[in-house]
Design a protein around this motif. Structure first.
Motif, PDB file in Angstrom:
ATOM      1  N   GLY A  54    -101.966 -97.608 -45.519  1.00  0.00           N
ATOM      2  CA  GLY A  54    -101.178 -98.822 -45.377  1.00  0.00           C
ATOM      3  C   GLY A  54    -100.001 -98.929 -46.325  1.00  0.00           C
ATOM      4  N   ASP A  55     -99.605 -97.821 -46.943  1.00  0.00           N
ATOM      5  CA  ASP A  55     -98.455 -97.834 -47.840  1.00  0.00           C
ATOM      6  C   ASP A  55     -97.210 -98.227 -47.054  1.00  0.00           C
ATOM      7  OD1 ASP A  55     -97.178 -97.553 -50.242  1.00  0.00           O
ATOM      8  OD2 ASP A  55     -97.066 -95.373 -50.173  1.00  0.00           O
ATOM      9  N   LEU A  56     -96.263 -98.828 -47.723  1.00  0.00           N
ATOM     10  CA  LEU A  56     -95.018 -99.218 -47.065  1.00  0.00           C
ATOM     11  C   LEU A  56     -94.052 -98.039 -46.989  1.00  0.00           C
ATOM     12  CD1 LEU A  56     -94.336-102.707 -48.667  1.00  0.00           C
ATOM     13  CD2 LEU A  56     -95.189-102.218 -46.380  1.00  0.00           C
ATOM     14  N   PRO A  57     -93.171 -98.047 -45.995  1.00  0.00           N
ATOM     15  CA  PRO A  57     -92.147 -96.993 -45.912  1.00  0.00           C
ATOM     16  C   PRO A  57     -91.264 -96.993 -47.156  1.00  0.00           C
ATOM     17  CG  PRO A  57     -92.239 -98.284 -43.887  1.00  0.00           C
ATOM     18  CD  PRO A  57     -93.106 -98.982 -44.879  1.00  0.00           C
ATOM     19  N   PHE A  58     -90.754 -95.817 -47.513  1.00  0.00           N
ATOM     20  CA  PHE A  58     -89.920 -95.673 -48.701  1.00  0.00           C
ATOM     21  C   PHE A  58     -88.741 -96.639 -48.693  1.00  0.00           C
ATOM     22  CE2 PHE A  58     -86.154 -93.952 -50.742  1.00  0.00           C
ATOM     23  CZ  PHE A  58     -86.608 -93.845 -52.047  1.00  0.00           C
ATOM     24  N   SER A  59     -88.075 -96.780 -47.545  1.00  0.00           N
ATOM     25  CA  SER A  59     -86.897 -97.645 -47.487  1.00  0.00           C
ATOM     26  C   SER A  59     -87.241 -99.087 -47.846  1.00  0.00           C
ATOM     27  CB  SER A  59     -86.251 -97.576 -46.098  1.00  0.00           C
ATOM     28  OG  SER A  59     -87.180 -97.956 -45.104  1.00  0.00           O
ATOM     29  N   VAL A  60     -88.400 -99.553 -47.434  1.00  0.00           N
ATOM     30  CA  VAL A  60     -88.827-100.921 -47.751  1.00  0.00           C
ATOM     31  C   VAL A  60     -89.150-101.030 -49.237  1.00  0.00           C
ATOM     32  CG1 VAL A  60     -90.537-102.714 -47.279  1.00  0.00           C
ATOM     33  CG2 VAL A  60     -89.699-101.260 -45.408  1.00  0.00           C
ATOM     34  N   LYS A  61     -89.901-100.070 -49.762  1.00  0.00           N
ATOM     35  CA  LYS A  61     -90.257-100.105 -51.182  1.00  0.00           C
ATOM     36  C   LYS A  61     -89.027 -99.983 -52.071  1.00  0.00           C
ATOM     37  CE  LYS A  61     -93.432 -96.912 -51.452  1.00  0.00           C
ATOM     38  NZ  LYS A  61     -94.589 -96.069 -51.788  1.00  0.00           N
ATOM     39  N   ALA A  62     -88.050 -99.191 -51.658  1.00  0.00           N
ATOM     40  CA  ALA A  62     -86.833 -99.035 -52.460  1.00  0.00           C
ATOM     41  C   ALA A  62     -86.082-100.357 -52.568  1.00  0.00           C
ATOM     42  CB  ALA A  62     -85.939 -97.954 -51.856  1.00  0.00           C
ATOM     43  N   ILE A  63     -86.010-101.108 -51.489  1.00  0.00           N
ATOM     44  CA  ILE A  63     -85.319-102.393 -51.496  1.00  0.00           C
ATOM     45  C   ILE A  63     -86.063-103.400 -52.378  1.00  0.00           C
ATOM     46  CG2 ILE A  63     -84.702-104.391 -50.068  1.00  0.00           C
ATOM     47  CD1 ILE A  63     -84.284-102.293 -47.749  1.00  0.00           C
ATOM     48  N   LEU A  64     -87.383-103.369 -52.348  1.00  0.00           N
ATOM     49  CA  LEU A  64     -88.208-104.378 -53.028  1.00  0.00           C
ATOM     50  C   LEU A  64     -88.721-103.934 -54.390  1.00  0.00           C
ATOM     51  CD1 LEU A  64     -90.297-105.434 -49.913  1.00  0.00           C
ATOM     52  CD2 LEU A  64     -88.313-106.622 -50.893  1.00  0.00           C
ATOM     53  N   ARG A  65     -88.346-102.752 -54.832  1.00  0.00           N
ATOM     54  CA  ARG A  65     -88.924-102.126 -56.025  1.00  0.00           C
ATOM     55  C   ARG A  65     -89.004-103.053 -57.230  1.00  0.00           C
ATOM     56  NH1 ARG A  65     -86.819 -99.691 -60.319  1.00  0.00           N
ATOM     57  NH2 ARG A  65     -84.723 -99.761 -59.477  1.00  0.00           N
ATOM     58  N   THR A  66     -87.942-103.711 -57.589  1.00  0.00           N
ATOM     59  CA  THR A  66     -87.966-104.524 -58.814  1.00  0.00           C
ATOM     60  C   THR A  66     -88.680-105.859 -58.621  1.00  0.00           C
ATOM     61  OG1 THR A  66     -85.788-105.475 -58.355  1.00  0.00           O
ATOM     62  CG2 THR A  66     -85.873-103.473 -59.725  1.00  0.00           C
TER      63      THR A  66
END
Length: 108
Positions: free
Chosen positions: A89-101
């Protein structure tokens, strides 16, 4: 639960202007909004007030972009074939990159 994006925003983002999948898209908006909220819950107070109203600003813009990115992935991969790309259930990289901080990792 408040949705972070509107049906119109999603249809514009996906460049989809027919109405036959509106119900699916509305369900996906709710699911993606809940998923993003769970991912960034440690920073919730930066974009949602105590009444559940959205607070305009940089955090909400990123939450909206992350939600749109997740909806685009869910729209493209509908049949569960994403389980190898996003294990457990990990999120896609593009989503995590946007929400990282905005994300606070859970320590188990």
């Amino acid at each position: 639960m408040t949705d972070f994006v509107t049906l119109k925003e999603v249809k514009d983002h996906l460049r989809r202007y027919i109405d036959e999948e509106n119900d699916w898209l509305e369900d996906t908006i709710s699911d993606a909004s809940a998923t993003v909220l769970d991912y960034v819950k440690g920073h919730r107070d930066e974009f949602i007030d105590e009444k559940g109203e959205l607070i305009e600003g940089a955090a909400l813009r990123r939450v909206r972009r992350g939600t749109l990115a997740l909806i685009a992935v869910l729209d493209r991969i509908r049949a569960g074939e994403d389980k190898t790309a996003f294990p457990d259930g990990d999120l896609p990289f593009s989503v995590k990159a946007i929400l990282r901080t905005l994300h606070v990792p859970t320590i188990i």
